[in-house]
Motif scaffolding. Structure first.
Motif, PDB file in Angstrom:
ATOM      1  N   ARG A 109       0.812  -1.208   0.000  1.00  0.00           N
ATOM      2  CA  ARG A 109       0.000   0.000   0.000  1.00  0.00           C
ATOM      3  C   ARG A 109       0.851   1.266   0.000  1.00  0.00           C
ATOM      4  NH1 ARG A 109      -5.299  -1.293   1.615  1.00  0.00           N
ATOM      5  NH2 ARG A 109      -5.648   0.881   2.215  1.00  0.00           N
ATOM      6  N   GLN A 130       2.928   2.291   2.299  1.00  0.00           N
ATOM      7  CA  GLN A 130       2.993   2.909   3.621  1.00  0.00           C
ATOM      8  C   GLN A 130       4.302   2.619   4.342  1.00  0.00           C
ATOM      9  OE1 GLN A 130      -0.467   1.434   5.635  1.00  0.00           O
ATOM     10  NE2 GLN A 130      -1.903   2.615   4.399  1.00  0.00           N
ATOM     11  N   GLN A 182       7.048   5.501   6.043  1.00  0.00           N
ATOM     12  CA  GLN A 182       6.436   6.823   6.208  1.00  0.00           C
ATOM     13  C   GLN A 182       6.674   7.395   7.605  1.00  0.00           C
ATOM     14  OE1 GLN A 182       5.220   8.271   3.355  1.00  0.00           O
ATOM     15  NE2 GLN A 182       6.120   6.357   2.619  1.00  0.00           N
ATOM     16  N   ARG A 201       6.974   5.069  -0.361  1.00  0.00           N
ATOM     17  CA  ARG A 201       5.713   5.448  -0.993  1.00  0.00           C
ATOM     18  C   ARG A 201       5.656   4.965  -2.444  1.00  0.00           C
ATOM     19  NH1 ARG A 201       6.006  10.248   0.241  1.00  0.00           N
ATOM     20  NH2 ARG A 201       6.954  11.110  -1.632  1.00  0.00           N
ATOM     21  N   SER A 242       4.138  -5.356   7.266  1.00  0.00           N
ATOM     22  CA  SER A 242       4.619  -5.116   5.912  1.00  0.00           C
ATOM     23  C   SER A 242       5.157  -6.400   5.302  1.00  0.00           C
ATOM     24  CB  SER A 242       5.712  -4.040   5.922  1.00  0.00           C
ATOM     25  OG  SER A 242       6.306  -3.913   4.644  1.00  0.00           O
TER      26      SER A 242
END
Length: 1136
Positions: free
Chosen positions: A466, A468, A471, A483, A873
């Motif tokens: 996604r 993410q 970040q 990103r 993740s």
């Protein structure tokens, strides 16, 4: 003359055509005898056996009748007890005599006769010579006890009221039930689980114990409390449950003795039954049981077939499979022949997975196990190879057999197969999707040498994310990198798309540029409705249709996107700084510079007699001219003004002298390789030799009658070499050579390829590579410094270290990479300027690449990786510097490509096109260009996108960026001068020296100079206190000691390399001992935002249109006729 007809005897009657029509009259008089077989089965006993025992269905009926008969006898006993009125008499008479009505007696006699007759008949049929074995069987004894008294009472009427323990028939009913279940399994050809049988036996045993105890207590208490059946049931339940209220108790000694006996029996029988049940339950937990047919028909499931299930493989599959929203309701059935290990069992007990993952222990080669997994109802079947096997060919053979077995059992089930060796791929061509590990591995490693970090680019594209990751990091590059890593490939039909619907009837490059400018999506390919082939960047001549399927790169698919401000103006105004010419300009040089890897943005036109085009930048001297502008991307290419360059000749050849051009053309040709080492390789247009090289000339370190060179330096190569260190020359290594010799690579940029092999290659492989220019091999190992120096490691552009098959399996899983990691670390220390690309078995071992124990920045990245893993993740390893820079790669990362193909059936095709494994006419290829100082005027990624689309028709898809890390000088680079440290007294200088470093970094040897200074002072004090030698000897020892302390580790390694090179007779010129790239970090930005600023030395990934698609049909055959005629016969032998 002899009459031949009189000597030929007539045919026998049965062979005459007339006799065949009229009938054979002489057949009855023939001497043949009709023989009947299996006469032993026609006897009366065998026929009874066939009916009562052998025939499944009739035997099942007999067992069912026997079971019903026993239940009827127990029911008659209960009826007799309920209807009985206890007679008056002494105590013992009430036990031995009962009141039995005549109809009830008649029914019991009839049941006894039938039961006894059946028992004797079955004993006779099963008799095998030992009569006592039949008589002493417990079922036979119980049958005699329950049936013989009734039969005797027929002839002796006074015995009609004799008590007979008919309730013992419940045990015979239990025995008949067990036999009936076995016959039922045989009759319907299905095997129920042993768990079901054991549970049935346990329940029936418990019921028989309770029923026997109820009837026994009730009968024995006829002389006591005269309990009825209900009171007896209550007493038995309370007693067997160990509650014991005491309100109902036996009074007679006989009933008490009977209760004691029943409790003893229960204590012996029930634990045995429970133990067997527990054992079967544990075995069921190991094997996994069955996946029910009802669930298979009402729910969706996929089957995963593996040889051995490791925790990494399981989590990669589950995380990638369930990352897609529409797969949340799917079940995963794992079919594996081995037991689960502790880690896998622990993971499968997590509620998130236990409700969706079912583990079955079994083999895909057994139809029973495939039936347990309900393979015929599965949505898909994934068959994975065991890459950790020492014999990878044997592992492929097992995979092939599994694929054949699944296809035979469930022909309509889609197959997703992973194969290791490319030569085994054609055995499973029937599979819907196939990923060959060695094909993808070598193609990615080769493209890493052309386009840096291609392996990282492909890995990020095929992982679901996604965007993410990173970040929460304070580092800006980690935020951008994380990103952009969320970009994936998606598809949508043009007419249904908001991104691309407005570009119907426009050119592909126009649609790609404006979609990126407006929505930030990168259109990379299309597919016609009537064509299955995907075209990557078909170029400006391709006109978009409403029914085309568009393939684009974006953070998420369009269906999950929300659009704002859609009512604004649809047509964007062209800035005034852009080209101020006519509105419909010709697209100059669409196919220019097709052979170059780095495009010169200052001259993107094909050289022609007409001179430079209007898109050329102004000369350096004309500084008063306004800022250069970029031409707009045309909606439809002007085909009348498109210049067709001779794309089969090199653009670089125009820069060479006529003599060099003639010699180059005589040396190389372009065409298809005449020989392929395995079946199924896609033909690729390549640079080839006019004649194949003798095998003796392929050996780099051995001289022959054709040349006298014995090392890479002696060949005098113009370009740096690429070294591939592998264990064997497998057929997959052919896919490493082909991308480096592709036709779009200019001749002047071809790098020599040296294969450093542990084992000599076979002739089959040499036949395939002898047509390619500047391809050599050498037998040696990266463990040996002499072999490395001979093959030219000191002036190599890239060193590719392939994981060895013999080390892929180890007692401890993650130790399989130990030898490779240590060898690469040695190379890294010896040749710090060498670009090393390494393949590992386990991605988790990437943290050991270029390992520095006290590097604070590496420790910070390790903490970041752990945090990302805790957040769930799937790409926690992405921030490791070697992976981000494309210096390390694991083929297990590509397992997700096969899993993702279940949702995106085009991903394998797109990946093969990007890697050059497949070549589709009209489809582009992956290349790169480097941003120089002269190109920084473009400023942003959006302007670069427009520049490329309007000039060459290229589509950029990402940036490979390198930044200065400002690392502290490592221990290997420290060179200390004694005089400098003696003169340096101010501690502030040391603090000032450290202040130049990054705050987040610390040197692993930050205090090393101080320690070295103290050790030197200590050594000097010892030298002053020691005995004084004579002048020359003392000075010599002092000088040696000082030289020893002055030398750093890096200098020692450089001296070692120089000494070995001198010993081998090699020139030490070109060995850069101090150049080190540890002070930089590199990462990839996939499809960055349009306003991303370009930086110096950025490498831009491009998908360049196929130059051959713009040539006339007769053009390609002009220069490859030599290779086509040469390899025609060989190619015919390879095809099946």
């Amino acid at each position: 003359m002899v009459d031949l007809e009189s000597e030929v005897p007539p045919l026998p009657p049965r062979y005459r055509f007339r006799d065949l029509l009229l009938g054979d009259q002489g057949w009855q008089n023939d001497d043949r005898v009709q023989v009947e077989f299996y006469m032993n089965e026609n006897t009366f006993k065998e026929r009874l056996k066939l009916f009562f025992i052998k025939n499944q269905r009739s035997s099942l009926r007999i067992r069912l009748f026997n079971f019903s008969l026993k239940l009827l006898s127990c029911l008659l006993y209960i009826i007799r007890v309920l209807l009985e009125n206890p007679s008056q008499g002494n105590e013992w008479s009430r036990i031995f005599w009962v009141n039995r009505s005549l109809p009830l007696w008649g029914l019991q006699v009839l049941v006894a006769l039938i039961s006894l007759f059946e028992t004797i008949l079955l004993g006779y049929l099963s008799y095998k010579g030992n009569i006592w074995e039949q008589i002493l069987r417990i079922p036979f004894i119980l049958e005699i006890i329950n049936a013989v008294p009734f039969i005797i009472s027929i002839f002796w009427p006074s015995l009609r009221n004799l008590f007979v323990p008919v309730f013992l028939n419940c045990w015979l009913a239990k025995h008949a039930l067990e036999n009936m279940i076995n016959d039922l399994h045989r009759a319907i050809q299905r095997t129920q689980s042993a768990m079901f049988n054991q549970v049935l036996i346990l329940i029936s045993t418990l019921l028989c114990l309770i029923f026997t105890c109820i009837c026994g207590i009730q009968h024995l208490e006829r002389i006591g409390k005269k309990l009825n059946l209900f009171d007896s049931l209550y007493f038995c339940i309370v007693t067997f449950s160990t509650v014991g209220f005491g309100d109902v108790t036996p009074e007679t000694w006989s009933s008490k003795l009977f209760v004691v006996a029943m409790i003893c029996v229960a204590l012996v029988v029930l634990p045995i039954q429970f133990e067997q049940l527990a054992y079967l339950w544990m075995e069921r937990q190991k094997s996994g049981g069955n996946y029910s047919r009802h669930r298979a028909q009402t729910e969706k499931h996929v089957v995963l077939c593996v040889s051995s299930l490791k925790i990494d493989l399981l989590m990669d599959f589950l995380n990638e499979f369930y990352a897609h929203p529409r797969l949340q309701d799917y079940y995963v059935v794992i079919l594996c022949p081995t037991e689960t290990d502790v880690q896998v069992r622990r993971v499968l007990q997590i509620p998130m997975w236990s409700q969706r993952v079912i583990y079955l222990q079994g083999s895909a080669l057994k139809d029973q196990d495939l039936l347990r997994a309900k393979m015929d109802d599965a949505e898909a079947c994934f068959i994975l190879s065991s890459r950790c096997e020492v014999d990878r060919t044997s592992s492929d053979h097992q995979t092939i057999l599994r694929a054949w077995a699944v296809k035979d059992f469930a022909p309509n089930c889609p197959l997703y197969v992973q194969i290791l060796k490319p030569e085994n791929k054609f055995h499973i061509k029937f599979a819907d999707h196939v990923v060959c590990e060695e094909e993808f591995k070598y193609a990615m490693l080769a493209l890493n040498c052309i386009c840096p970090a291609t392996s990282t680019l492909i890995t990020l594209l095929v992982h679901t994310s996604r965007g993410q990751e990173g970040q929460q990091s304070p580092e800006q590059w980690q935020k951008m990198y994380g990103r952009c890593s969320g970009n994936e490939v998606y598809h949508i039909v043009l007419e249904e798309s908001t991104f691309f619907a407005e570009y119907e009837g426009k050119s592909f490059t126009y649609a790609s540029f404006h979609a990126h400018k407006k929505f930030g999506v990168c259109l990379i390919g299309v597919r016609r409705e009537d064509n299955k082939n995907i075209l990557l960047n078909p170029g400006p001549r391709y006109i978009m249709n409403a029914t085309d399927t568009c393939f684009y790169i974006n953070i998420t698919k369009e269906e999950n996107s929300a659009f704002k401000n859609q009512d604004q103006q649809k047509k964007s105004k062209v800035p005034r700084s852009f080209y101020h010419g006519p509105s419909r300009l010709p697209v100059h040089s669409i196919i220019a510079s097709m052979g170059t890897v780095a495009i010169d943005l200052q001259d993107t036109s094909c050289r022609s007699a007409s001179g430079p085009t209007t898109l050329s930048l102004p000369a350096e001297g004309s500084k008063e001219v306004r800022r250069p502008s970029i031409a707009p991307v045309l909606e439809v290419a002007d085909t009348s003004s498109i210049q067709t360059c001779d794309l089969l000749s090199d653009q670089s050849e125009d820069e060479t002298t006529p003599d060099e051009e003639i010699s180059s053309n005589l040396e190389y040709a372009k065409g298809y390789p005449p020989y392929s080492p395995y079946i199924g390789s896609s033909p690729t247009f390549c640079h080839l030799l006019h004649e194949k090289v003798p095998f003796c000339c392929l050996r780099l370190d051995k001289s022959c009658q054709h040349n006298y060179y014995e090392d890479a330096k002696a060949y005098g190569f113009k370009n740096k070499i690429i070294i591939v260190a592998a264990e064997t020359a497998g057929n997959g290594l052919y896919n490493f050579i082909v991308p480096l010799r592709a036709y779009y690579r200019p001749k002047k940029e071809l790098n020599p390829i040296v294969l450093l092999l542990d084992n000599p290659p076979d002739m089959h492989f040499l036949d395939a590579i002898c047509w390619f220019p500047m391809v050599y091999y050498m037998v040696g190992s990266i463990d040996n410094l002499d072999d490395l120096l001979r093959c030219g490691v000191t002036f190599a552009a890239d060193m590719v270290v392939v994981d060895k098959e013999s080390t892929m399996s180890a007692e401890e899983d993650y130790m399989a990479d130990a030898k490779t990691i240590v060898n690469v670390q040695t190379l890294f220390r010896l040749f710090s300027s060498l670009s090393i690309i390494t393949e590992l078995t386990h991605p988790a071992n990437m943290r050991f690449m270029q390992f520095r124990a006290k590097d604070c920045y590496s420790l910070a990245l390790s903490k970041l990786e752990k945090k990302e893993r805790e957040r769930g993740s799937n790409l926690a390893f992405m921030f490791r510097l070697p992976f981000a820079a494309g210096r390390v790669f694991s083929i297990s990362m590509l397992d997700t490509l096969l899993y993702q193909s279940f949702v995106k059936d085009y991903m394998i095709s797109i990946t093969r096109l990007l890697l050059g494994l497949d070549t589709t006419p009209g489809s582009g290829f992956l290349c790169s260009m480097k941003i120089t100082e002269d190109d920084l005027w473009i400023r942003t990624y959006a302007r670069l996108y427009q520049k490329l689309c309007s000039s060459t028709g290229d589509v950029p898809i990402g940036i490979y960026r390198t930044e200065s890390q400002k690392l502290t000088t490592s221990e290997s680079q420290i060179s200390i001068s004694v005089e400098e440290w003696e003169d340096t007294k101010d501690p502030k200088e040391q603090g000032h020296h450290r202040s130049n470093h990054r705050n987040s970094m610390c040197s692993d040897q930050s205090d090393h100079p101080l320690l070295r200074r103290k050790s030197m002072q200590w050594a000097r004090r010892l030298s002053r206190k020691g005995p004084k030698h004579s002048g020359k000897t003392a000075e010599k020892m002092t000088q040696q000691r000082l030289n020893l302390y002055r030398r750093s580790e890096r200098q020692e390694l450089a001296e070692l390399v120089n000494n070995r090179m001198k010993h081998l007779g090699l020139s030490t010129v070109g060995y850069d001992e101090m150049n080190d790239h540890q002070s930089t970090l590199s990462y990839i930005l996939i499809n960055p935002s349009p306003d991303t600023r370009l930086e110096l030395n950025d490498v831009v990934y491009l998908i360049r249109p196929d130059p051959l698609a713009y040539l006339p049909n007769s053009e390609p055959s002009r220069k490859n006729s030599i290779c086509n005629t040469t390899g025609q016969d060989v190619r015919e032998e390879t095809q099946l």
